[in-house]
Design an enzyme around this catalytic site. Sequence first.
Site, mmCIF file in Angstrom:
data_model
loop_
_atom_site.group_PDB
_atom_site.id
_atom_site.type_symbol
_atom_site.label_atom_id
_atom_site.label_comp_id
_atom_site.label_asym_id
_atom_site.label_seq_id
_atom_site.Cartn_x
_atom_site.Cartn_y
_atom_site.Cartn_z
ATOM 1 N N ARG A 148 0.770 -1.335 -0.048
ATOM 2 C CA ARG A 148 0.014 -0.018 -0.113
ATOM 3 C C ARG A 148 0.876 1.241 0.003
ATOM 4 O O ARG A 148 0.812 2.195 -0.767
ATOM 5 C CB ARG A 148 -0.956 -0.022 1.075
ATOM 6 C CG ARG A 148 -1.782 -1.252 1.219
ATOM 7 C CD ARG A 148 -2.787 -0.905 2.424
ATOM 8 N NE ARG A 148 -3.452 -2.164 2.546
ATOM 9 C CZ ARG A 148 -2.764 -3.105 3.309
ATOM 10 N NH1 ARG A 148 -1.900 -3.290 3.968
ATOM 11 N NH2 ARG A 148 -3.588 -4.783 3.412
ATOM 12 N N ILE A 149 1.821 1.277 0.852
ATOM 13 C CA ILE A 149 2.712 2.617 1.110
ATOM 14 C C ILE A 149 3.660 2.540 -0.111
ATOM 15 O O ILE A 149 3.664 3.697 -0.723
ATOM 16 C CB ILE A 149 3.153 2.485 2.569
ATOM 17 C CG1 ILE A 149 2.313 2.635 3.545
ATOM 18 C CG2 ILE A 149 4.443 3.780 2.590
ATOM 19 C CD1 ILE A 149 2.809 2.464 4.955
ATOM 20 N N ASP A 168 9.881 -6.573 -5.056
ATOM 21 C CA ASP A 168 8.878 -7.270 -4.421
ATOM 22 C C ASP A 168 8.395 -8.592 -5.048
ATOM 23 O O ASP A 168 7.741 -8.627 -5.880
ATOM 24 C CB ASP A 168 7.680 -6.332 -4.453
ATOM 25 C CG ASP A 168 6.424 -6.907 -3.345
ATOM 26 O OD1 ASP A 168 6.358 -7.883 -3.150
ATOM 27 O OD2 ASP A 168 5.789 -5.907 -2.789
ATOM 28 N N THR A 200 8.582 -2.891 3.469
ATOM 29 C CA THR A 200 8.049 -4.387 3.578
ATOM 30 C C THR A 200 7.516 -4.272 5.301
ATOM 31 O O THR A 200 7.989 -3.546 6.116
ATOM 32 C CB THR A 200 9.128 -5.284 3.412
ATOM 33 O OG1 THR A 200 10.345 -5.063 4.501
ATOM 34 C CG2 THR A 200 9.794 -5.133 2.251
ATOM 35 N N CYS A 227 10.945 4.065 6.639
ATOM 36 C CA CYS A 227 9.938 4.700 7.187
ATOM 37 C C CYS A 227 8.762 3.382 7.594
ATOM 38 O O CYS A 227 7.595 3.778 7.494
ATOM 39 C CB CYS A 227 9.053 5.902 6.601
ATOM 40 S SG CYS A 227 9.973 7.459 6.644
ATOM 41 N N ARG A 229 10.027 -0.355 9.331
ATOM 42 C CA ARG A 229 10.084 -0.838 10.701
ATOM 43 C C ARG A 229 11.708 -0.854 10.880
ATOM 44 O O ARG A 229 12.277 -1.380 9.803
ATOM 45 C CB ARG A 229 9.404 -2.357 10.557
ATOM 46 C CG ARG A 229 8.146 -2.312 10.815
ATOM 47 C CD ARG A 229 8.065 -1.895 12.294
ATOM 48 N NE ARG A 229 6.209 -2.053 12.760
ATOM 49 C CZ ARG A 229 5.527 -0.956 12.599
ATOM 50 N NH1 ARG A 229 5.907 0.218 12.118
ATOM 51 N NH2 ARG A 229 4.181 -0.865 12.847
ATOM 52 N N ASP A 253 12.598 6.869 10.363
ATOM 53 C CA ASP A 253 11.464 7.241 11.229
ATOM 54 C C ASP A 253 11.262 6.248 12.197
ATOM 55 O O ASP A 253 10.731 6.531 13.281
ATOM 56 C CB ASP A 253 10.262 7.245 10.247
ATOM 57 C CG ASP A 253 9.050 7.795 11.106
ATOM 58 O OD1 ASP A 253 8.977 8.754 11.934
ATOM 59 O OD2 ASP A 253 7.782 7.186 11.073
ATOM 60 N N GLU A 258 12.991 1.300 20.144
ATOM 61 C CA GLU A 258 12.393 2.661 20.419
ATOM 62 C C GLU A 258 12.180 2.977 21.612
ATOM 63 O O GLU A 258 11.433 2.234 22.243
ATOM 64 C CB GLU A 258 11.361 2.801 19.194
ATOM 65 C CG GLU A 258 11.914 2.785 17.967
ATOM 66 C CD GLU A 258 10.395 2.690 16.778
ATOM 67 O OE1 GLU A 258 9.359 2.984 17.148
ATOM 68 O OE2 GLU A 258 10.726 2.424 15.553
ATOM 69 N N HIS A 276 9.115 8.170 14.777
ATOM 70 C CA HIS A 276 7.940 7.152 14.529
ATOM 71 C C HIS A 276 6.702 7.841 13.979
ATOM 72 O O HIS A 276 5.659 7.667 14.641
ATOM 73 C CB HIS A 276 7.877 5.930 15.474
ATOM 74 C CG HIS A 276 7.090 4.744 14.679
ATOM 75 N ND1 HIS A 276 7.272 3.586 15.080
ATOM 76 C CD2 HIS A 276 6.009 4.493 13.993
ATOM 77 C CE1 HIS A 276 6.848 2.686 14.635
ATOM 78 N NE2 HIS A 276 5.835 3.457 13.471
ATOM 79 N N LEU A 277 6.804 8.869 13.252
ATOM 80 C CA LEU A 277 5.859 9.888 12.903
ATOM 81 C C LEU A 277 5.121 9.475 11.743
ATOM 82 O O LEU A 277 4.027 10.391 11.357
ATOM 83 C CB LEU A 277 6.238 11.263 12.935
ATOM 84 C CG LEU A 277 6.922 12.018 14.142
ATOM 85 C CD1 LEU A 277 7.253 13.455 13.621
ATOM 86 C CD2 LEU A 277 5.556 12.060 14.939
ATOM 87 N N GLY A 278 5.528 8.484 11.159
ATOM 88 C CA GLY A 278 4.637 8.168 9.716
ATOM 89 C C GLY A 278 3.190 8.094 9.824
ATOM 90 O O GLY A 278 2.632 8.913 8.820
#
Length: 524
Positions: A148-149, A168, A200, A227, A229, A253, A258, A276-278
């Site tokens: 999706r992203i 992918d 991913t 951005c 994991r 990100d 964390e 971690h603001l995505g």
Amino acid sequence: MFQILVADSISEEGLAPLISNESIRVIQNKVSEVEDILHEFDALLVRSATIVTEELLSKMKNLQIIARAGVGVDNIDVTAATKQGVVVINAPDGNTLSTAEHTFAMMTSLVRHIPQANISVKSRNWNRTSFVGTELAGKCLGIIGLGRIGTEIAKRAKAFSMTVQVYDPFLTHSKAEDLGVISTSLDDVLSLSDIITVHTPLTKETKDLLSYDNLAKTKKGVYVINCARGGIIDEQALVTYLENGHVAGAALDVFEVEPPLDNRLLEFEQVIVTPHLGASTKEAQLNVASQVAKEIVHFFEGKPVTSSINLPTLSREVFEKIQPYYELANKMGLILSQCMKEAVKEVNITYAGLVTELETTFISKSLLSGFLKSRVASTVNEVNAALIAKERGITFGESYSSSTSSFSNSITVKVIGEKNSFTIQGIYVADYGTRIVMLNGFKIDFNPSGHLLYIQHTDRPGVIGRVGKLLGDIEVNIATMQVGRKEIGGEAIMILSFDAPLQDDTVKTLQKSQDIVSVRKIDL
Ligand SMILES: NC(=O)c1ccc[n+]([C@@H]2O[C@H](COP(=O)([O-])OP(=O)(O)OC[C@H]3O[C@@H](n4cnc5c(N)ncnc54)[C@H](O)[C@@H]3O)[C@@H](O)[C@H]2O)c1
Ligand SMILES: O=C(O)CC[C@@H](O)C(=O)O
């Protein structure tokens, strides 16, 4: 009243479907603040801060559903939840656009040194030579993971006149063609890209995907972005390649740990970071919260959830078609477990007729859960039934048959035990309902519901009368009675239904009666 623990900070507006529901009580507290009453909650709603461990799950004895207001469920022990029969849902696309936009903001900031220039000007410097950047137009963007992203990033990169190379393994050629991207090998993406961005999930395969070896395959002066994991890019390897100047800069990100308090990457001028603001936009937080809130309401209303991690997902239209078979199968499982009182090795389900056009996996899981319910101490439902069957050494097969034995559809199940086997056949007829039409080889016709008695006997005059008298003498009223036999004077069965559950003593008395071979109480 269902009780929901909202353990992380979640958009209040998004929670409205839960807060306004009269059968639901919402409690907004951290897990540590409600330790004493964890066993009372039916649902748990989290973002990424709460770590849902096996230990926490074992304290939440009543828990039926965990909802993650976001995509990644790596803060939830899904295997432990599945074993406990807890449904896990997420909000798979509510924060896609926000995260794609954040990634793009990181990319432009990275190549134009915006965060560094910002700090410089605010420190009263006017240094225009140190922050000379790179244009995106004409550059090659490597996207690893075109879900999706990744897809939204690709669209934006095309608008910026970039060439897009994608790795992918699950990407179809037609999707790549539609998006105008080049689908290629990981090595090509590594060696041809000016900027590489990973999108991913974090899995065994993607952990350290950008490793020492793979970073060595990249162009000198490459930029990398994560951005998705922490852990997809090996942080130690990245430190090495930033130190030796092979990697020109990184935008991060997310981190392996964390918050990244003790992380060498924070010391590099050319590394820009966000906490971690995505997904941190008003729109995304409202989207994910209302998506999972609506799903929880559906779940408690007995409707299907559409974004489950550990259940097959069904749309409401599909579920409505499946529902009668789903309920029939569960009853058949319950009947089998009460008739077949011995260790079972195999459960084989055969679908015939119209039902074969439906999502039968879901129906089979319903049957297995009915069958296992009375055999295992722990909660068993469609979520964990297949797993529990496997743990208990029960093999489970599903097949289709073209023979419907004159019914428009049928589900036939054969359970094979160590000594005996037992077969049951059920059908569903619209406007008439579900019926059991064969039991242990005997043709019969009864509605699988309520309190039943299954009596196997010899087909001889007076047996039915004796059963009626015996029950009458102890004031037990027979609601309905169906009989079936294979041949005159041979083996026969009776299915009796009652308004209330029968006492075990009554069953024992009947069992001793002349010409009766076996008696089984069936509660549905
Ligand atoms: N930073 C944030 O706040 C934030 C917000 C939302 C999502 N995320 C993370 O972003 C990531 C992507 O989310 P999404 O919604 O696009 O997920 P998605 O499931 O839609 O896409 C993931 C893609 O990765 C591909 N993939 C899987 N294994 C692969 C491998 N070994 N090599 C290459 N590709 C592989 C899949 O085929 C799929 O197309 C996830 O890790 C998610 O947790 C982060
Ligand atoms: O809850 C968040 O803000 C993080 C969300 C993000 O990491 C996700 O996987 O959806």
